[in-house]
Design a protein around this motif. Structure first.
Motif, PDB file in Angstrom:
ATOM      1  N   ILE A 186      29.765  38.288  48.418  1.00  8.43           N
ATOM      2  CA  ILE A 186      30.329  39.419  47.656  1.00  8.43           C
ATOM      3  C   ILE A 186      31.788  39.632  48.036  1.00  8.43           C
ATOM      4  O   ILE A 186      32.653  39.867  47.158  1.00  8.43           O
ATOM      5  N   ILE A 187      32.083  39.558  49.334  1.00  9.48           N
ATOM      6  CA  ILE A 187      33.481  39.729  49.777  1.00  9.48           C
ATOM      7  C   ILE A 187      34.374  38.657  49.167  1.00  9.48           C
ATOM      8  O   ILE A 187      35.499  38.922  48.718  1.00  9.48           O
ATOM      9  N   GLN A 188      33.882  37.401  49.185  1.00 13.87           N
ATOM     10  CA  GLN A 188      34.668  36.309  48.601  1.00 13.87           C
ATOM     11  C   GLN A 188      34.922  36.544  47.124  1.00 13.87           C
ATOM     12  O   GLN A 188      36.035  36.293  46.622  1.00 13.87           O
ATOM     13  N   LEU A 189      33.876  37.024  46.405  1.00 12.83           N
ATOM     14  CA  LEU A 189      34.059  37.292  44.976  1.00 12.83           C
ATOM     15  C   LEU A 189      35.076  38.402  44.748  1.00 12.83           C
ATOM     16  O   LEU A 189      35.899  38.333  43.817  1.00 12.83           O
ATOM     17  N   LEU A 190      35.031  39.443  45.605  1.00  8.47           N
ATOM     18  CA  LEU A 190      36.005  40.539  45.467  1.00  8.47           C
ATOM     19  C   LEU A 190      37.420  40.055  45.730  1.00  8.47           C
ATOM     20  O   LEU A 190      38.379  40.414  44.996  1.00  8.47           O
ATOM     21  N   VAL A 191      37.580  39.254  46.780  1.00  7.39           N
ATOM     22  CA  VAL A 191      38.913  38.716  47.088  1.00  7.39           C
ATOM     23  C   VAL A 191      39.408  37.826  45.967  1.00  7.39           C
ATOM     24  O   VAL A 191      40.585  37.887  45.554  1.00  7.39           O
ATOM     25  N   LEU A 192      38.525  36.982  45.467  1.00  7.47           N
ATOM     26  CA  LEU A 192      38.907  36.089  44.369  1.00  7.47           C
ATOM     27  C   LEU A 192      39.285  36.892  43.127  1.00  7.47           C
ATOM     28  O   LEU A 192      40.280  36.575  42.442  1.00  7.47           O
ATOM     29  N   GLY A 193      38.483  37.952  42.837  1.00  7.19           N
ATOM     30  CA  GLY A 193      38.811  38.779  41.676  1.00  7.19           C
ATOM     31  C   GLY A 193      40.145  39.485  41.855  1.00  7.19           C
ATOM     32  O   GLY A 193      40.959  39.560  40.913  1.00  7.19           O
ATOM     33  N   ALA A 194      40.407  40.013  43.073  1.00  7.59           N
ATOM     34  CA  ALA A 194      41.683  40.692  43.329  1.00  7.59           C
ATOM     35  C   ALA A 194      42.847  39.724  43.222  1.00  7.59           C
ATOM     36  O   ALA A 194      43.929  40.061  42.698  1.00  7.59           O
ATOM     37  N   THR A 195      42.639  38.498  43.713  1.00  8.81           N
ATOM     38  CA  THR A 195      43.695  37.485  43.642  1.00  8.81           C
ATOM     39  C   THR A 195      44.007  37.145  42.186  1.00  8.81           C
ATOM     40  O   THR A 195      45.188  37.001  41.792  1.00  8.81           O
ATOM     41  N   HIS A 202      51.416  39.364  38.165  1.00  9.23           N
ATOM     42  CA  HIS A 202      52.677  38.724  38.571  1.00  9.23           C
ATOM     43  C   HIS A 202      53.224  37.855  37.447  1.00  9.23           C
ATOM     44  O   HIS A 202      54.448  37.887  37.153  1.00  9.23           O
ATOM     45  N   LEU A 203      52.396  37.065  36.798  1.00  9.09           N
ATOM     46  CA  LEU A 203      52.839  36.227  35.698  1.00  9.09           C
ATOM     47  C   LEU A 203      53.321  37.069  34.520  1.00  9.09           C
ATOM     48  O   LEU A 203      54.322  36.730  33.849  1.00  9.09           O
ATOM     49  N   ARG A 204      52.670  38.186  34.231  1.00  8.17           N
ATOM     50  CA  ARG A 204      53.071  39.054  33.125  1.00  8.17           C
ATOM     51  C   ARG A 204      54.461  39.632  33.386  1.00  8.17           C
ATOM     52  O   ARG A 204      55.327  39.636  32.488  1.00  8.17           O
ATOM     53  N   SER A 205      54.676  40.098  34.631  1.00 10.63           N
ATOM     54  CA  SER A 205      56.007  40.651  34.947  1.00 10.63           C
ATOM     55  C   SER A 205      57.074  39.578  34.919  1.00 10.63           C
ATOM     56  O   SER A 205      58.212  39.816  34.520  1.00 10.63           O
TER      57      SER A 205
END
Length: 213
Positions: A186-195, A202-205
């Motif tokens: 779950i932690i890995q999925l949260l980190v991946l989602g946040a990334t 970042h790409l949009r800006s």
């Protein structure tokens, strides 16, 4: 009959014998017993099967046995009269010293009334203290065996309890590992989602600054 009584004369050195009777025929043998002598005996009655041509175990519902013990020296005074099943035991203690007559008589009905029967007798003669001591030794031996079996059962129970404890410990550790693995996923999925969200922002800006979008 002479042969029968000759065989009975060997009873002083034998502890087991058998004889044949027809129907309800009564057979007796004589034994000199001293006062206080204990007579322990077992008997078993078998009937002759004409189909198999051999003796088989008697049915207690159709055949029984009458045991009589008489004091010959006292005008054949009967001191024991026992009716029982085709197999059983008897115990007798001589009240007075003298010759005793021990008689066996099958009791049958129906087709067994005239059938040929075989009566096997096994007995032991001695003083009460000696035979009782043998019984006590036998009982003590059985008691010892029971104690050994109880110890083995206790050891088996201890091993079972230890096995259950190990299984419970292994189950708890497995559940803990599985729980940690799920939490880490779950932690890995949260980190991946946040990334992913950060990269998209970042790409949009970046595209906005470059006036691409």
């Amino acid at each position: 009959m002479k042969l029968f009584f000759c065989l009975l004369g060997l009873l002083s050195v034998a502890n087991a014998f058998y004889f044949h009777v027809i129907g309800g025929e009564r057979k007796c043998f004589y034994k000199e017993l001293s006062q206080g002598t204990l007579l322990l005996g077992k008997y078993n009655v078998e009937v002759f099967d004409t189909q198999t041509n051999r003796f088989i175990a008697a049915d207690s519902s159709q055949l029984g046995l009458v045991l009589d013990i008489e004091e010959v020296f006292d005008n054949h005074h009967r001191v024991v009269h026992q009716k029982g099943s085709p197999s059983g035991e008897f115990t007798f203690t001589a009240i007075d010293t003298g010759e005793h007559r021990i008689c066996f008589q099958p009791q049958s009905q129906g087709w067994l009334a005239k059938v040929r029967t075989k009566i096997g007798v096994e007995f032991e003669i001695g003083d009460i203290e000696t035979l009782d001591s043998k019984k006590n030794e036998h009982v003590q031996s059985l008691t010892g065996k029971v104690k050994v079996l109880n110890k083995k059962i206790l050891n088996i129970r201890r091993e079972q309890e230890l096995t259950r404890e190990r299984e419970a410990k292994f189950r708890d550790e497995s559940e803990s590992v599985n729980s940690k693995a799920v939490n880490w996923t779950i932690i890995q999925l949260l980190v991946l989602g946040a990334t992913c969200v950060w990269q998209i922002n970042h790409l949009r800006s970046f595209f906005v600054k470059q006036k691409i979008v």
